[in-house]
Design an enzyme around this catalytic site. Structure first.
Site, PDB file in Angstrom:
ATOM      1  CE  LYS A 186      -3.892   2.198   0.313  1.00  0.00           C
ATOM      2  NZ  LYS A 186      -3.502   2.879  -0.949  1.00  0.00           N
ATOM      3  CD  GLN A 200       3.309   4.704   2.119  1.00  0.00           C
ATOM      4  OE1 GLN A 200       3.894   5.483   1.384  1.00  0.00           O
ATOM      5  NE2 GLN A 200       2.234   5.046   2.799  1.00  0.00           N
ATOM      6  CE  LYS A 227       4.096   7.508   5.361  1.00  0.00           C
ATOM      7  NZ  LYS A 227       3.755   8.373   4.193  1.00  0.00           N
ATOM      8  CE  LYS A 233       4.695   7.304  -2.359  1.00  0.00           C
ATOM      9  NZ  LYS A 233       4.009   7.807  -1.144  1.00  0.00           N
ATOM     10  N   GLY A 258      -2.795   8.273  -4.283  1.00  0.00           N
ATOM     11  CA  GLY A 258      -2.142   9.498  -4.753  1.00  0.00           C
ATOM     12  C   GLY A 258      -0.875   9.836  -4.002  1.00  0.00           C
ATOM     13  CG  ASP A 259       3.393  10.925  -3.008  1.00  0.00           C
ATOM     14  OD1 ASP A 259       3.324  10.688  -1.794  1.00  0.00           O
ATOM     15  OD2 ASP A 259       4.345  11.582  -3.501  1.00  0.00           O
ATOM     16  CB  THR A 262      -2.302  13.620   4.249  1.00  0.00           C
ATOM     17  OG1 THR A 262      -2.677  12.496   3.464  1.00  0.00           O
ATOM     18  CG2 THR A 262      -0.830  13.518   4.614  1.00  0.00           C
ATOM     19  CG  ASN A 308      -4.316  16.088  -0.633  1.00  0.00           C
ATOM     20  OD1 ASN A 308      -3.852  15.337   0.217  1.00  0.00           O
ATOM     21  ND2 ASN A 308      -5.621  16.259  -0.786  1.00  0.00           N
ATOM     22  CB  SER A 327      -5.504   4.803   1.865  1.00  0.00           C
ATOM     23  OG  SER A 327      -5.335   5.891   0.993  1.00  0.00           O
TER      24      SER A 327
HETATM   25  P1  NDP Z   1       0.611  17.768  -4.378  1.00  0.00           P
HETATM   26  O1  NDP Z   1       1.075  17.398  -5.716  1.00  0.00           O
HETATM   27  O2  NDP Z   1      -0.832  17.978  -4.118  1.00  0.00           O
HETATM   28  O3  NDP Z   1       1.355  19.087  -3.877  1.00  0.00           O
HETATM   29  C1  NDP Z   1       2.746  19.145  -3.784  1.00  0.00           C
HETATM   30  C2  NDP Z   1       3.142  20.545  -3.370  1.00  0.00           C
HETATM   31  O4  NDP Z   1       4.527  20.572  -3.076  1.00  0.00           O
HETATM   32  C3  NDP Z   1       2.921  21.559  -4.466  1.00  0.00           C
HETATM   33  O5  NDP Z   1       2.676  22.821  -3.892  1.00  0.00           O
HETATM   34  C4  NDP Z   1       4.259  21.530  -5.193  1.00  0.00           C
HETATM   35  O6  NDP Z   1       4.546  22.688  -5.951  1.00  0.00           O
HETATM   36  C5  NDP Z   1       5.217  21.378  -4.042  1.00  0.00           C
HETATM   37  N1  NDP Z   1       6.411  20.656  -4.522  1.00  0.00           N
HETATM   38  C6  NDP Z   1       6.457  19.409  -5.010  1.00  0.00           C
HETATM   39  N2  NDP Z   1       7.691  19.081  -5.421  1.00  0.00           N
HETATM   40  C7  NDP Z   1       8.424  20.159  -5.165  1.00  0.00           C
HETATM   41  C8  NDP Z   1       9.783  20.431  -5.362  1.00  0.00           C
HETATM   42  N3  NDP Z   1      10.639  19.531  -5.897  1.00  0.00           N
HETATM   43  N4  NDP Z   1      10.235  21.646  -4.952  1.00  0.00           N
HETATM   44  C9  NDP Z   1       9.376  22.553  -4.420  1.00  0.00           C
HETATM   45  N5  NDP Z   1       8.059  22.345  -4.227  1.00  0.00           N
HETATM   46  C10 NDP Z   1       7.602  21.159  -4.593  1.00  0.00           C
HETATM   47  O7  NDP Z   1       1.203  16.644  -3.415  1.00  0.00           O
HETATM   48  P2  NDP Z   1       0.781  16.263  -1.920  1.00  0.00           P
HETATM   49  O8  NDP Z   1       0.306  17.450  -1.184  1.00  0.00           O
HETATM   50  O9  NDP Z   1      -0.071  15.068  -1.994  1.00  0.00           O
HETATM   51  O10 NDP Z   1       2.187  15.790  -1.338  1.00  0.00           O
HETATM   52  C11 NDP Z   1       3.058  16.646  -0.616  1.00  0.00           C
HETATM   53  C12 NDP Z   1       3.992  15.826   0.242  1.00  0.00           C
HETATM   54  O11 NDP Z   1       3.216  15.049   1.168  1.00  0.00           O
HETATM   55  C13 NDP Z   1       4.842  14.804  -0.512  1.00  0.00           C
HETATM   56  O12 NDP Z   1       6.083  14.671   0.150  1.00  0.00           O
HETATM   57  C14 NDP Z   1       4.065  13.506  -0.370  1.00  0.00           C
HETATM   58  O13 NDP Z   1       4.895  12.389  -0.491  1.00  0.00           O
HETATM   59  C15 NDP Z   1       3.561  13.678   1.059  1.00  0.00           C
HETATM   60  N6  NDP Z   1       2.401  12.867   1.434  1.00  0.00           N
HETATM   61  C16 NDP Z   1       1.234  12.919   0.719  1.00  0.00           C
HETATM   62  C17 NDP Z   1       0.149  12.180   1.134  1.00  0.00           C
HETATM   63  C18 NDP Z   1      -1.163  12.268   0.453  1.00  0.00           C
HETATM   64  O14 NDP Z   1      -2.117  11.652   0.942  1.00  0.00           O
HETATM   65  N7  NDP Z   1      -1.311  13.006  -0.640  1.00  0.00           N
HETATM   66  C19 NDP Z   1       0.227  11.276   2.300  1.00  0.00           C
HETATM   67  C20 NDP Z   1       1.470  11.354   3.013  1.00  0.00           C
HETATM   68  C21 NDP Z   1       2.508  12.121   2.573  1.00  0.00           C
HETATM   69  P3  NDP Z   1       4.419  22.619  -7.543  1.00  0.00           P
HETATM   70  O15 NDP Z   1       2.948  22.597  -7.833  1.00  0.00           O
HETATM   71  O16 NDP Z   1       5.073  23.869  -8.028  1.00  0.00           O
HETATM   72  O17 NDP Z   1       5.133  21.400  -7.996  1.00  0.00           O
HETATM   73  O1  2IT Z   2       3.006   8.902   1.412  1.00  0.00           O
HETATM   74  C1  2IT Z   2       1.864   8.448   1.626  1.00  0.00           C
HETATM   75  O2  2IT Z   2       1.567   7.891   2.675  1.00  0.00           O
HETATM   76  C2  2IT Z   2       0.856   8.625   0.568  1.00  0.00           C
HETATM   77  N1  2IT Z   2       1.156   9.225  -0.454  1.00  0.00           N
HETATM   78  C3  2IT Z   2      -0.505   8.034   0.737  1.00  0.00           C
HETATM   79  C4  2IT Z   2      -0.513   6.569   0.410  1.00  0.00           C
HETATM   80  C5  2IT Z   2      -1.872   5.908   0.398  1.00  0.00           C
HETATM   81  O3  2IT Z   2      -1.874   4.729   0.036  1.00  0.00           O
HETATM   82  O4  2IT Z   2      -2.889   6.520   0.721  1.00  0.00           O
END
Ligand code: NDP
Ligand code: 2IT
Length: 442
Positions: free
Chosen positions: A89, A110, A113, A125, A164-165, A208, A239, A375
């Site tokens: 997952k 992961q 976590k 992943k 998603g990520d 998250t 997100n 999830s």
């Molecule tokens: P999104 O794609 O929704 O948003 C990512 C954000 O981070 C955007 O504002 C993006 O800017 C910025 N960003 C991404 N890459 C870079 C970079 N290389 N340098 C600067 N800014 C960057 O992703 P999420 O919000 O889902 O994910 C954000 C973080 O949270 C990640 O590390 C992800 O692994 C982690 N995460 C997400 C989960 C989820 O459920 N979605 C769960 C647990 C962890 P821009 O649009 O300009 O790229």
């Molecule tokens: O980093 C993370 O935990 C995620 N991007 C969410 C993974 C999931 O299966 O919901």
């Protein structure tokens, strides 16, 4: 040589040029030493060698046509790391920086976590070096179809359940789910983060960010503090960042920053989330527009949000976005607590700066586990063919985050020191998976 040093050297030799993967392996193995070095059962069962080597690493070609009719090729990945306690997952990341090291670091984290959530999910992943920025709807859809055409043969509701990520939200999950169903002709919960009309869970979008604020609130509470009246700096505007900001505001904090990969905004009056959501969720625009729309807000295209004075810092963008210098600036500005919404956002050196300054630091494996936890609740609802209300899922999320905080804090106290939540989360996550691996013998 200690067992841990031996394995670290072997993993480094087997995985050259995988700096992100080695960064997390180094951290996890170092912090679980008090458990692993004191019981020969781990060496006897080669648990560290096994847990650092993925069960399977799949890499594949993803070909798609752009709007000019030209064929484009990207590389797809799915690393199925460990299924000792449940089906693989973990999310899918679409970003041009994606490579095997990044997918392996994310998959490795992961495992621990997912274990911390207390739910039956293993670690995996995937993703691609495809860049969604500037692509048309048709290009996104075609990429997602093509990506799933190969991925479908490797996943399944009881095998491996992606989500998603970065770069993958409801839209992409929808296209991938549609293609999976077309290929397999089964209606099953093979992906999470689905739309609410076809099996998605209420609260998954918020999970998250909300979970991050819930666990930081637990940590503050255990130390006689709260979010109320605090100034919060958040990085990212995706997100995780948006819903962390929403919940922090609901708990009485003032969120003053958000960012994207081009720059960051500072709003001394507190971020207006309706504007951020319109820019990011509706228009898919840049955070720069915020300062054009909101009076009193500033936009900066150099520097980082961490230079703004705050009580609580929530990095919610990407790995290694907060380095030792940023940590020193935050400490100088008297930051009280840091909660990692992104995966591995703080460098190893930054964590050392926070911990040695006595800053309350909640690491990603615990702090952002709310997303994957909901999830797993989506998987349960799909299997039961039921759907729970927002309130019910949110209440479960809150309980799960409290459970993670308690496990983390109690392992920290037992094996390291009371406030060492990094060691606490790694040890608590590791113990459950290691016991399952030993019991299963393979
Ligand atoms: P999104 O794609 O929704 O948003 C990512 C954000 O981070 C955007 O504002 C993006 O800017 C910025 N960003 C991404 N890459 C870079 C970079 N290389 N340098 C600067 N800014 C960057 O992703 P999420 O919000 O889902 O994910 C954000 C973080 O949270 C990640 O590390 C992800 O692994 C982690 N995460 C997400 C989960 C989820 O459920 N979605 C769960 C647990 C962890 P821009 O649009 O300009 O790229
Ligand atoms: O980093 C993370 O935990 C995620 N991007 C969410 C993974 C999931 O299966 O919901």
């Amino acid at each position: 040589m200690s067992y841990i040093s031996e394995v670290k050297a072997a993993v480094a030799a087997r995985n050259p040029n995988q700096s992100e993967f080695m960064q997390t392996v180094d951290e996890v193995l170092t912090t679980i030493a008090p458990v692993v070095e004191n019981d020969p059962i781990y060496r006897k069962n080669s648990i560290l060698e096994r847990i650092t080597e993925p069960d399977r690493q799949i890499m594949f070609r993803v070909a798609w046509t752009d709007d000019n009719g030209n064929m484009q090729v990207n590389r797809g990945y799915r690393v199925q790391f460990n299924n000792a306690i449940g089906p693989y997952k973990g999310g899918l990341r679409l970003h041009p920086s994606v490579n095997l090291s990044i997918i392996k670091f994310l998959g490795f984290e992961q495992i621990f976590k997912n274990s911390l959530t207390g739910l039956p999910i293993g670690g995996g992943k995937g993703g691609s070096d495809f860049d969604p920025k500037g692509k048309s709807e048709r290009e996104i859809r075609e990429f997602c179809f093509s990506f799933m055409t190969e991925l479908a043969r490797h996943i399944g509701a009881d095998v491996d359940v992606p989500a998603g990520d970065i770069g993958v939200g409801g839209r992409e999950i929808g296209y991938m789910y549609g293609q999976y169903k077309r290929i397999k002709n089964v209606y099953e919960g093979v992906l999470t983060g689905k739309g609410l009309t076809y099996g998605g869970s209420l609260t998954r979008t918020e999970a998250t960010g909300y979970g991050l604020v819930y666990i930081v609130d637990n940590m503050l509470d255990a130390n006689g503090k709260s979010f109320k009246g605090k100034t919060v700096a958040i990085s990212g505007s995706g997100n995780v960042a948006i819903y962390a900001a929403q919940k922090a505001q609901a708990l009485g904090a003032k969120v003053v920053t958000m960012s994207d990969s081009n720059g960051w905004v500072f709003d001394p009056n507190g971020i207006d989330l309706a504007v951020v959501r319109d820019i990011k969720e509706v228009k898919r625009g840049r955070i720069k527009e915020y300062a054009e729309r909101v009076k009193g807000a500033e936009y900066h295209d150099s520097g980082k949000v961490w230079q703004v004075k705050c009580d609580i810092a929530l990095p919610c963008a990407t790995q290694n976005e907060l380095d030792a210098n940023d940590a020193k600036t935050l400490v100088k500005n008297k930051v009280l607590a840091v909660g990692e919404g992104a995966n591995m956002p703080s460098t190893t050196e930054a964590i050392e700066v926070f911990q040695s300054a006595g800053v309350l630091f909640m690491p990603a494996k615990a702090a952002n586990a709310g997303g994957v936890a909901v999830s797993a609740l989506e998987m349960s609802q799909n299997s039961q063919r039921l759907s729970w209300t927002f309130e019910e899922v949110d209440a479960r999320l809150k309980n799960i985050m409290k459970g993670i905080f308690d496990k983390t804090a109690s392992a920290a106290k037992q094996y390291s020191n009371e406030k060492d939540y990094v060691a606490g989360a790694n040890i608590a996550g590791f113990l459950k998976v290691a016991q399952a691996m030993i019991a299963q013998g393979v």
